[in-house]
Design a protein around this motif. Structure first.
Motif, PDB file in Angstrom:
ATOM      1  N   LEU A 377       0.847  -1.201   0.000  1.00  0.00           N
ATOM      2  CA  LEU A 377       0.000   0.000   0.000  1.00  0.00           C
ATOM      3  C   LEU A 377       0.884   1.254   0.000  1.00  0.00           C
ATOM      4  N   PRO A 378       0.414   2.382  -0.533  1.00  0.00           N
ATOM      5  CA  PRO A 378       1.276   3.558  -0.648  1.00  0.00           C
ATOM      6  C   PRO A 378       1.630   4.196   0.700  1.00  0.00           C
ATOM      7  N   ASP A 379       0.835   3.918   1.725  1.00  0.00           N
ATOM      8  CA  ASP A 379       1.089   4.541   3.031  1.00  0.00           C
ATOM      9  C   ASP A 379       0.376   3.729   4.109  1.00  0.00           C
ATOM     10  N   GLU A 380       0.521   4.192   5.349  1.00  0.00           N
ATOM     11  CA  GLU A 380      -0.093   3.489   6.471  1.00  0.00           C
ATOM     12  C   GLU A 380      -1.620   3.601   6.406  1.00  0.00           C
ATOM     13  N   VAL A 381      -2.314   2.518   6.737  1.00  0.00           N
ATOM     14  CA  VAL A 381      -3.783   2.556   6.760  1.00  0.00           C
ATOM     15  C   VAL A 381      -4.228   2.951   8.172  1.00  0.00           C
ATOM     16  N   SER A 382      -5.074   4.000   8.252  1.00  0.00           N
ATOM     17  CA  SER A 382      -5.409   4.524   9.580  1.00  0.00           C
ATOM     18  C   SER A 382      -6.342   3.595  10.359  1.00  0.00           C
ATOM     19  N   ASP A 383      -7.157   2.834   9.656  1.00  0.00           N
ATOM     20  CA  ASP A 383      -8.123   1.975  10.347  1.00  0.00           C
ATOM     21  C   ASP A 383      -8.226   0.674   9.546  1.00  0.00           C
ATOM     22  N   LYS A 384      -8.037  -0.453  10.218  1.00  0.00           N
ATOM     23  CA  LYS A 384      -7.995  -1.707   9.438  1.00  0.00           C
ATOM     24  C   LYS A 384      -9.338  -2.043   8.794  1.00  0.00           C
ATOM     25  N   GLU A 385     -10.415  -1.419   9.279  1.00  0.00           N
ATOM     26  CA  GLU A 385     -11.727  -1.579   8.630  1.00  0.00           C
ATOM     27  C   GLU A 385     -11.700  -1.073   7.177  1.00  0.00           C
TER      28      GLU A 385
END
Ligand SMILES: [Zn+2]
Length: 409
Positions: A377-385
């Motif tokens: 993914l291009p960056d961190e995902v803020s919420d795994k949902e």
């Protein structure tokens, strides 16, 4: 024996489990999956590869419906109307098929591979794609197709079909499974369809058929009128529907069948499809041929399992499965986007495996086949949902892929 670790693992089980800071240990099968420290501790002899930050591990993706023999088409066919498109396919069929050489097959298969497709269901009308499908690194369910509305030439049609079936059976392996497709209710005479269905029963071969793809098909089967009347008059001076829609479905009652499209199926027909088998949903193909959008709420209410197919390049501009998923995500306004994204990921993994009879590819768990892809993914995902949604929005190519534990990208 290898271990891959990643920020997230999408298990693609019934609960849509996500493992944060996960690891998967595998050879040709999955040995263990869980939290990184535990999997590494339990498998001290495995070679460990830590994937980059923001990596996701998920099952290989499954494209349940593709026609590779039309892979040369770019702008030859008429879009915007199903009957006109079908006429243009009939007119250009031989040109497209004769142009489709090794290069086009390999390019089409490579596009699927790069997008993470580790298994696909190929509808083969002529057998021209056999070698390419046998040689591809993916798992292929090879649907030998039969069609023909004139019972007078039934014997010739069956002879050609039997030849193709026999050839494909010679290549049966872990990766290559011969199967059968009856083209559709409007193109296949009951005696010809029955022959293929009996063969499927006898040899326990998976079956597939196009069903209720267009308004023209609906009108034709319901009333013998509409656009198909003029089209079919070219082949028969007095064309009549060969079945009602229900009569057609009932023929498949005893064979596991992957129905394709079903966008104009009634509630009762969908119920029947849910009892007999599953449904392949091809968003882009339906859109560009001006067919309606499948009602996913209705599909769910009738307990129909649906998978994703790109259809062929005869009615799509891409065999990249992420392009298809984005099309579905943007088309289905009736669904909440977060839950739709999860449903689509399940449709292209678990449901694809169910549809193609791949019982060792249902999800990432112990003893299932190690068909695994990794995505960055291009960056961190803020919420795994949001993970499923972000994956569909951002992914064009996978980072790496494994089929039966062997790395292919
Ligand atoms: Zn098709």
């Amino acid at each position: 024996m290898k271990i891959l670790t990643a920020d997230y693992i999408l298990v693609c089980d019934e609960d849509f489990s996500i493992i944060k800071d996960g690891a998967i240990c595998f050879d040709e099968k999955i040995i263990e999956i869980g939290k990184e420290d535990e999997v590494i501790k339990n498998n001290p002899y495995a070679v460990v590869k830590h994937l980059s930050k923001n990596s996701v591990i998920m099952p290989g993706l499954i494209n349940t419906h593709v026609h590779l023999e039309f892979s040369t088409n770019k702008t030859d066919l008429i879009y915007g109307d199903f009957t006109k498109w079908l006429e243009s396919v009939i007119k250009n069929r031989d040109i497209l098929k004769n142009k489709c050489n090794e290069y086009f097959y390999e390019t089409a298969i490579e596009q699927m591979l790069q997008s993470g497709v580790t298994a696909f269901g190929a509808i083969s009308s002529f057998g021209g794609d056999l070698e390419a499908c046998v040689d591809s690194p993916q798992k292929v369910i090879y649907f030998n197709e039969i069609l023909g509305s004139n019972p007078d030439v039934k014997n010739d049609i069956i002879k050609d079909f039997n030849n193709r079936i026999e050839k494909s059976i010679q290549f049966s392996s872990d990766l290559f499974t011969p199967a059968i497709s009856v083209h559709s209710a409007y193109s296949t005479h009951p005696e010809i369809a029955k022959y293929a269905i009996d063969m499927s029963k006898k040899n326990q071969m998976l079956m597939s058929t196009h069903f209720m793809e267009s308004m023209a098909e609906r009108e034709w089967l319901d009333s013998g009128k509409g656009d198909f009347y003029a089209l079919l008059k070219n082949f028969n001076p007095n064309p009549k529907p060969m079945y009602s829609a229900m009569e057609y479905l009932e023929m498949f009652e005893e064979v596991k069948t992957l129905f394709v499209h079903g966008v104009l199926a009634t509630k009762k027909e969908l119920e029947m499809i849910g009892q007999i088998g599953t449904l392949a949903h091809c968003f882009v193909s339906n859109r560009i041929l001006n067919n309606p959008l499948l009602d996913l709420n209705l599909v769910k209410s009738k307990n129909v399992i649906y998978s994703i197919g790109t259809d062929g390049l005869s009615s799509n501009n891409s065999l990249n499965i992420w392009d298809e998923l984005r099309a579905g995500l943007f088309a289905h306004f009736e669904k909440d986007v977060i839950s739709l994204a999860k449903d689509l990921i399940i449709a292209v993994t678990r449901n694809g495996a169910i549809s193609l009879g791949m019982k060792n590819n249902l999800c990432l768990k112990k003893n299932q086949s190690a068909d695994i892809v990794t995505v960055l993914l291009p960056d961190e995902v803020s919420d795994k949902e949001q993970l499923a949604l972000e994956l569909i929005l951002h992914t064009k190519k996978i980072k790496s892929g494994y089929i039966n534990g062997e790395r292919y990208i």
